[in-house]
Design an enzyme around this catalytic site. Structure first.
Site, PDB file in Angstrom:
ATOM      1  N   HIS A 256      55.219  76.355  61.060  1.00 56.96           N
ATOM      2  CA  HIS A 256      54.557  75.096  60.707  1.00 56.96           C
ATOM      3  C   HIS A 256      53.700  74.615  61.856  1.00 56.96           C
ATOM      4  O   HIS A 256      53.962  74.938  63.017  1.00 56.96           O
ATOM      5  CB  HIS A 256      55.571  74.023  60.317  1.00 56.96           C
ATOM      6  CG  HIS A 256      56.609  73.757  61.370  1.00 56.96           C
ATOM      7  ND1 HIS A 256      57.715  74.549  61.532  1.00 56.96           N
ATOM      8  CD2 HIS A 256      56.686  72.805  62.331  1.00 56.96           C
ATOM      9  CE1 HIS A 256      58.436  74.094  62.525  1.00 56.96           C
ATOM     10  NE2 HIS A 256      57.833  73.038  63.043  1.00 56.96           N
TER      11      HIS A 256
ATOM     12  N   HIS B  51      52.102  71.064  63.586  1.00 53.41           N
ATOM     13  CA  HIS B  51      52.204  69.609  63.678  1.00 53.41           C
ATOM     14  C   HIS B  51      50.811  69.029  63.874  1.00 53.41           C
ATOM     15  O   HIS B  51      50.066  69.475  64.758  1.00 53.41           O
ATOM     16  CB  HIS B  51      53.006  69.188  64.921  1.00 53.41           C
ATOM     17  CG  HIS B  51      54.424  69.627  64.931  1.00 53.41           C
ATOM     18  ND1 HIS B  51      55.465  68.777  64.639  1.00 53.41           N
ATOM     19  CD2 HIS B  51      54.994  70.827  65.227  1.00 53.41           C
ATOM     20  CE1 HIS B  51      56.605  69.430  64.753  1.00 53.41           C
ATOM     21  NE2 HIS B  51      56.357  70.677  65.111  1.00 53.41           N
TER      22      HIS B  51
HETATM   23  P1  AMP Z   1      59.740  72.094  65.343  1.00 50.82           P
HETATM   24  O1  AMP Z   1      60.544  71.507  66.439  1.00 50.82           O
HETATM   25  O2  AMP Z   1      58.352  72.503  65.720  1.00 50.82           O
HETATM   26  O3  AMP Z   1      60.531  73.183  64.660  1.00 50.82           O
HETATM   27  O4  AMP Z   1      59.491  70.915  64.319  1.00 50.82           O
HETATM   28  C1  AMP Z   1      60.309  70.634  63.226  1.00 50.82           C
HETATM   29  C2  AMP Z   1      59.869  69.282  62.760  1.00 50.82           C
HETATM   30  O5  AMP Z   1      60.419  69.069  61.487  1.00 50.82           O
HETATM   31  C3  AMP Z   1      60.320  68.106  63.658  1.00 50.82           C
HETATM   32  O6  AMP Z   1      59.181  67.389  64.090  1.00 50.82           O
HETATM   33  C4  AMP Z   1      61.213  67.286  62.726  1.00 50.82           C
HETATM   34  O7  AMP Z   1      61.029  65.917  62.947  1.00 50.82           O
HETATM   35  C5  AMP Z   1      60.751  67.712  61.358  1.00 50.82           C
HETATM   36  N1  AMP Z   1      61.722  67.642  60.295  1.00 50.82           N
HETATM   37  C6  AMP Z   1      63.014  68.027  60.316  1.00 50.82           C
HETATM   38  N2  AMP Z   1      63.577  67.847  59.108  1.00 50.82           N
HETATM   39  C7  AMP Z   1      62.612  67.365  58.290  1.00 50.82           C
HETATM   40  C8  AMP Z   1      62.576  67.001  56.910  1.00 50.82           C
HETATM   41  N3  AMP Z   1      63.648  67.085  56.124  1.00 50.82           N
HETATM   42  N4  AMP Z   1      61.408  66.546  56.412  1.00 50.82           N
HETATM   43  C9  AMP Z   1      60.310  66.443  57.196  1.00 50.82           C
HETATM   44  N5  AMP Z   1      60.283  66.782  58.495  1.00 50.82           N
HETATM   45  C10 AMP Z   1      61.430  67.233  59.036  1.00 50.82           C
END
Ligand code: AMP
Length: 140
Positions: A102, A104
């Site tokens: 993903h 950001h």
């Molecule tokens: P990463 O640390 O790059 O793997 O980012 C994962 C992101 O997913 C973090 O910014 C979290 O805040 C976000 N996240 C975790 N669970 C959810 C969810 N259920 N819906 C939307 N975002 C989420």
């Protein structure tokens, strides 16, 4: 390490967990981050399974990056942010917490510092309103 289909984004992509959707097509889902680092923090998630950038099929990026750009422009317009930070983490020591690729899209506001990565949960109504506003900009 191999892809684990029990990760939370895979569950969201399968419709098992709700999300604040901004946009979806056959290749990707765009949704609000529920623990935003800033107002309007949005995630662009390709549907093809990979842990992160390191094991992704290179073909994924040719469809995904134009969408990342469109969402960045739409998020900036919808939030009236002063800039956009693009972030992407690969494996836990680099800050990755969800092991499905993903990007950001983090709106940046003059004079404001970012909240902690994956910190406090945002208000559901505010997330819904932001998803709608960014979607409206995307459809312009
Ligand atoms: P990463 O640390 O790059 O793997 O980012 C994962 C992101 O997913 C973090 O910014 C979290 O805040 C976000 N996240 C975790 N669970 C959810 C969810 N259920 N819906 C939307 N975002 C989420």
């Amino acid at each position: 390490m191999s892809y684990d289909p029990s990760n939370i984004f895979a569950k969201i992509l399968r419709g098992e967990i709700p999300n604040h959707k901004v946009y979806e097509d056959e290749t990707a889902l765009v949704m609000m981050d529920i623990f935003p680092q800033s107002r309007g923090h949005t995630l662009v998630i390709p549907k093809a399974p990979s842990r992160n950038l390191l094991d992704a099929d290179p073909e994924v990026f040719s469809a995904l990056m134009p969408l990342v750009q469109r969402v960045a422009i739409a998020a900036k317009a919808a939030t009236k942010a002063d800039g956009i930070r693009l972030a992407q983490f690969n494996e836990a020591p680099a800050g990755q917490t969800v092991f499905h690729l993903h990007f950001h899209i983090i709106p940046m506001y003059e004079g404001q510092t970012l909240a902690a990565h994956a910190g406090g949960k945002a208000d559901e109504d505010e997330l819904a309103a932001l998803a709608k506003a960014i979607a409206a900009e995307l459809n312009r």
